[in-house]
Design a protein around this motif. Structure first.
Motif, short mmCIF file in Angstrom:
data_model
loop_
_atom_site.label_atom_id
_atom_site.label_comp_id
_atom_site.label_asym_id
_atom_site.label_seq_id
_atom_site.Cartn_x
_atom_site.Cartn_y
_atom_site.Cartn_z
N THR A 140 -0.33 -44.86 -88.21
CA THR A 140 -1.53 -44.29 -87.59
C THR A 140 -1.71 -42.82 -87.91
N SER A 141 -0.89 -42.26 -88.79
CA SER A 141 -0.96 -40.83 -89.10
C SER A 141 -2.26 -40.51 -89.82
N CYS A 142 -2.80 -39.33 -89.51
CA CYS A 142 -4.09 -38.94 -90.08
C CYS A 142 -3.94 -37.99 -91.26
N ASN A 143 -2.75 -37.49 -91.51
CA ASN A 143 -2.55 -36.62 -92.66
C ASN A 143 -1.17 -36.86 -93.25
N ILE A 144 -0.95 -36.29 -94.40
CA ILE A 144 0.23 -36.64 -95.17
C ILE A 144 1.49 -35.98 -94.61
N ILE A 145 1.35 -34.81 -93.97
CA ILE A 145 2.53 -34.18 -93.39
C ILE A 145 2.98 -34.91 -92.14
N GLN A 146 2.04 -35.50 -91.40
CA GLN A 146 2.40 -36.32 -90.24
C GLN A 146 3.10 -37.59 -90.68
N ILE A 147 2.65 -38.16 -91.79
CA ILE A 147 3.34 -39.32 -92.36
C ILE A 147 4.77 -38.96 -92.71
N TYR A 148 4.97 -37.77 -93.28
CA TYR A 148 6.33 -37.37 -93.67
C TYR A 148 7.22 -37.21 -92.45
N PHE A 149 6.68 -36.71 -91.36
CA PHE A 149 7.45 -36.55 -90.13
C PHE A 149 7.97 -37.90 -89.63
N PHE A 150 7.07 -38.88 -89.52
CA PHE A 150 7.49 -40.20 -89.06
C PHE A 150 8.28 -40.94 -90.15
N TRP A 151 8.02 -40.62 -91.38
CA TRP A 151 8.78 -41.20 -92.51
C TRP A 151 10.27 -40.90 -92.35
N GLU A 152 10.57 -39.66 -91.98
CA GLU A 152 11.97 -39.29 -91.79
C GLU A 152 12.57 -39.93 -90.55
N LEU A 153 11.77 -40.09 -89.49
CA LEU A 153 12.27 -40.78 -88.29
C LEU A 153 12.59 -42.24 -88.60
N VAL A 154 11.75 -42.88 -89.39
CA VAL A 154 12.01 -44.26 -89.80
C VAL A 154 13.31 -44.34 -90.60
N GLY A 155 13.51 -43.38 -91.51
CA GLY A 155 14.75 -43.35 -92.28
C GLY A 155 15.96 -43.13 -91.40
N MET A 156 15.83 -42.29 -90.37
CA MET A 156 16.94 -42.07 -89.46
C MET A 156 17.29 -43.35 -88.69
N CYS A 157 16.26 -44.07 -88.21
CA CYS A 157 16.50 -45.33 -87.50
C CYS A 157 17.15 -46.35 -88.43
N SER A 158 16.72 -46.39 -89.69
CA SER A 158 17.35 -47.29 -90.65
C SER A 158 18.82 -46.96 -90.83
N TYR A 159 19.13 -45.68 -90.92
CA TYR A 159 20.53 -45.23 -91.05
C TYR A 159 21.36 -45.69 -89.85
N LEU A 160 20.82 -45.52 -88.65
CA LEU A 160 21.55 -45.88 -87.44
C LEU A 160 21.75 -47.39 -87.33
N LEU A 161 20.76 -48.15 -87.74
CA LEU A 161 20.84 -49.60 -87.58
C LEU A 161 21.68 -50.25 -88.68
N ILE A 162 21.63 -49.71 -89.89
CA ILE A 162 22.51 -50.24 -90.95
C ILE A 162 23.97 -50.00 -90.57
N GLY A 163 24.26 -48.83 -90.03
CA GLY A 163 25.62 -48.52 -89.61
C GLY A 163 25.86 -48.84 -88.15
N PHE A 164 25.17 -49.85 -87.61
CA PHE A 164 25.30 -50.19 -86.20
C PHE A 164 26.76 -50.51 -85.87
N TRP A 165 27.41 -51.31 -86.72
CA TRP A 165 28.84 -51.59 -86.54
C TRP A 165 29.63 -50.56 -87.34
N PHE A 166 29.59 -49.31 -86.89
CA PHE A 166 30.12 -48.20 -87.68
C PHE A 166 31.63 -48.21 -87.77
N THR A 167 32.31 -49.00 -86.93
CA THR A 167 33.77 -49.09 -87.03
C THR A 167 34.21 -49.87 -88.26
N ARG A 168 33.29 -50.64 -88.85
CA ARG A 168 33.60 -51.35 -90.09
C ARG A 168 33.34 -50.42 -91.26
N PRO A 169 34.34 -50.12 -92.08
CA PRO A 169 34.14 -49.19 -93.20
C PRO A 169 32.99 -49.59 -94.13
#
Length: 755
Positions: A140-169
């Motif tokens: 729903t972003s109206c400009n490209i810098i707003q897209i970049y802001f949420f783009w990084e938040l999406v990447g952070m969530c992906s990082y957290l969820l991929i490493g959800f079982w972080f005790t596994r190397p």
């Protein structure tokens, strides 16, 4: 209508209270929050359901009255610079809103049961809700810098969820790999944003497109610099949508929970790269080199993903490479300028692939009920088989998604993929041949996964053991351990290299371990290393619970009927007399921005459609036939015979050797991921490491050596000089006079030498 759009800004923030409540609850009332953890799924589903209702209403309004609505407010104003945030609603936004919310709520319902046993249940739902917030904000972003802001938040969530079982190397390494790979594309995206802001002086989409098109039309920009900035923008989509060469993170991302694979890495987050290219297509379409590059990257990715999926043993990694290949189809379509077709395939693929991933999660869930099946083994295709009798609903749902992805009518992906193949023939015959061949490969590897999972017999052998109590003890033989009776192979068609022991094993069939069909559940003594007997209950593979099946059935309905939106059953005509289906009518405002209406709206001719469909279905059917011919165990009574010789077909030994070599090459290519990870590890990772070691050596030996050398030399000079002074003034005067005499002698020597 206007009143509804005034509150559009609420949509991205509706799922946000859930992670806030979970965080506050764990901080203030940890015990009560953990005890009531299953209650948090209700607000997660409820809030996302409200977003579904709101998004559906907006989409209906868009269909009835196609328009683009923009709501902005200023955040920062400084002289000539103004940074504004807001919401943009157009057909592309409406499509993505419905896609995110429908798939998201099905995954939430599915995850309630799938993750119920996990200690990180609350953390999982907090991450999921925050991801939904980030993704809704992005589209729903109206400009490209707003897209970049949420783009990084999406990447952070992906990082957290991929490493959800972080005790596994393995999971920890996978999330780091995804993070670093996406940082490459995201840094390029940021540079591209800054470059276009420097060119146009605007970040708003409409102003950006208008100003840039005028500059290009009047030839007032440096075309090389513009092309570079456009490529940097596109690099963000390359990383996020797992396009070549930044695709290496996607198969490793399967280390996260299976619902994450369904939501993020199959339906929504990887679609963000396609969304960004679609959003910026009016910018790219005036730069022919970038459009050709997008199409080239798409065709390479779709072929590479299909070939890498051919021999995967992990069911989720096979589906991950399939996702990569289908994203390549979408990117190819955007590169050809087929905006409508790319979005159509984005919709149909999202529901089909989400269904397949949830089906794989149901299979993994059922396989983990068998004693000895670790997470790695429960995802291994060669240890599956014969599940169709025990998980019939999962089998039907998985088959539905498989047929859809193969392009079999009337399922969803048939309609969209067929349009892409038709457009490819008009764009480039070479690209069309590759795309059609890949469609056959898709049918082959998808049916390979289906047949190895659900057909044949369960690849587990229960062996009778005589204990002290003369009771039957059943142990699982998975890897052919010592002391167990060897069981003959079905037919060893293709000797290939396995991962762990480097032994040659059958490509199509592993050792066949049969199980007593009457055994459903048993309580048996478990013999540990110290021979102490304990009780351990395990059950035969069984169907998943109703909540998991409900999500799969709903996605199955979408897979069956979502293709209707791209078919002109209810014919309408635009001003040019072209037939409009629901999707075309819906996308008209966005397509008009591209100034290429005739390429993005289909002029339906049913005779041509049937002709082209017959060709594409024939290719898919051929791939299915080959997979069935090689993988379906219809010759179990001929286990000791060669597969081809069972048909009375004689193959010379030289042809057999050549055949085995070719298949071994294919297997090694697939197993080693096209050797791309090896190239990165050898030339990039080790190269950077050697460069770092060289810089470290230069810093320690040269830079620090010079500094330390000066200090040490001054230290020794001081140590030597301090013994010269004895504290007597007469000695100091004598030395002073001596130095002056020596200086005068040198001076007069050079003076008389020249004069």
């Amino acid at each position: 209508m206007e009143y509804t759009f005034q509150y559009l800004w609420i949509i991205p923030f509706l799922p946000l209270p859930v992670p806030i409540l979970i965080g506050v609850g764990l901080l203030l009332f940890p015990r009560a929050t953990k005890n009531l953890r299953r209650m948090f799924v209700f607000p997660s589903v409820l809030l996302l359901s409200i977003v579904i209702v709101f998004s559906t209403y907006l989409s209906i309004q868009q269909i009835n009255n196609p328009a683009i609505y923009l709501s902005i407010w200023s955040w920062t104003i400084n002289n000539d610079f103004s940074l504004e945030f807001g919401c943009l609603v157009d057909p592309l936004t409406s499509i993505m809103l419905i896609l995110i919310t429908t798939v998201g709520i099905m995954v939430l319902i599915y995850s309630d049961n799938y993750m119920s046993h996990d200690q990180g249940y609350l953390r999982f739902f907090a991450y999921m809700s925050f991801f939904n917030t980030s993704m809704l904000g992005l589209v729903t972003s109206c400009n490209i810098i707003q897209i970049y802001f949420f783009w990084e938040l999406v990447g952070m969530c992906s990082y957290l969820l991929i490493g959800f079982w972080f005790t596994r190397p393995v999971a920890a390494n996978a999330c780091q790999k995804a993070f670093v790979t996406n940082r490459v594309g995201d840094f390029g995206l940021l540079l591209g944003i800054l470059g276009f802001y420097w060119i146009t002086g605007s970040l708003e989409f409409r102003d950006l497109f208008e100003i840039f098109n005028n500059l290009v039309y009047n030839n007032e920009v440096n075309f090389v610099f513009v092309t570079l900035c456009a490529f940097l923008l596109f690099s963000g989509s390359i990383a996020k949508s797992a396009q070549f060469p930044l695709h290496v993170w996607l198969p490793d991302a399967m280390e996260g929970p299976t619902p994450i694979s369904a939501l993020i890495h199959a339906a929504t987050m990887v679609a963000a790269g396609i969304f960004l290219v679609a959003r910026l297509l009016p910018l790219f379409i005036v730069i022919p080199y970038i459009m050709n590059l997008i199409a080239l990257i798409g065709i390479i990715t779709l072929l590479l993903g299909a070939t890498l999926a051919l021999a995967q043993k992990d069911i989720k990694k096979g589906l991950a490479y399939s996702t990569m290949s289908q994203l390549g189809y979408m990117m190819l379509s955007l590169g050809m300028g087929s905006y409508r077709t790319a979005l159509f395939h984005l919709i149909t693929h999202a529901y089909s692939k989400a269904l397949l991933f949830l089906g794989s999660g149901s299979v993994i869930h059922s396989m983990e009920t068998i004693v000895g099946y670790s997470p790695n083994k429960s995802q291994n295709l060669v240890l599956m088989g014969g599940l169709r009798k025990h998980v019939p609903i999962t089998k039907t749902s998985f088959l539905l998604g498989t047929l859809s992805l193969c392009g079999i009518p009337p399922l969803a992906c048939f309609w969209s993929k067929d349009e892409i193949l038709n457009d490819t023939w008009l764009y480039s015959p070479i690209f069309a041949i590759i795309a059609c061949s890949t469609a056959g490969l898709t049918a082959f590897y998808m049916f390979r996964i289906y047949l190895l999972t659900f057909e044949g017999h369960l690849n587990v052998h229960f062996q009778t053991y005589s204990g002290k109590n003369n009771s039957s003890v059943y142990s699982i033989s998975l890897w052919g351990r010592e002391g167990q009776k060897k069981i003959k192979r079905n037919f060893c068609l293709l000797p290939l290299l396995t991962m762990n022991n480097k032994e040659r094993a059958s490509f199509f069939w592993k050792n066949k371990y049969r199980i007593n069909k009457n055994v459903r559940s048993m309580t048996v003594p478990f013999i540990n290393i110290l021979n102490f007997g304990t009780k351990n209950t395990f059950s035969y593979p069984h169907e998943s619970d109703n909540t998991m099946l409900f999500s799969m059935l709903v996605l199955g309905i979408f897979t069956l009927f979502i293709g209707v939106i791209g078919i002109p059953f209810f014919t309408q005509f635009n001003q040019e007399g072209m037939q409009l289906d629901i999707l075309s009518k819906f996308l008209t405002p966005s397509i008009n921005l591209l100034h290429q209406n005739t390429k993005n709206l289909m002029n339906w001719d049913w005779y041509d459609f049937i002709t082209n469909a017959t060709f594409s279905v024939s290719i898919a059917s051929f791939g299915i036939l080959i997979a069935s011919f090689l993988y379906k165990p219809v010759y179990s009574s001929l286990q000791n015979l060669n597969f081809f010789n069972s048909f009375g077909i004689f193959i010379p030994n030289k042809l057999k050797i050549l055949r085995d070599k070719i298949i071994n090459v294919i297997y090694d290519w697939s197993y080693n991921r096209g050797y791309i990870d090896f190239v990165y590890a050898t030339f990039l990772t080790q190269g950077i490491r050697r460069l770092a070691e060289l810089i470290h050596f230069f810093d320690r030996r040269i830079i620090d050596g010079i500094t330390n050398g000066v200090g040490i030399s001054i230290f020794f000079m001081g140590e030597g000089i301090k013994y010269v002074g004895g504290g007597r003034i007469s000695s100091y005067l004598l030395m002073y006079v001596s130095y002056v005499l020596i200086f005068l002698l040198i001076y007069f020597y050079f003076f008389f030498q020249y004069f």
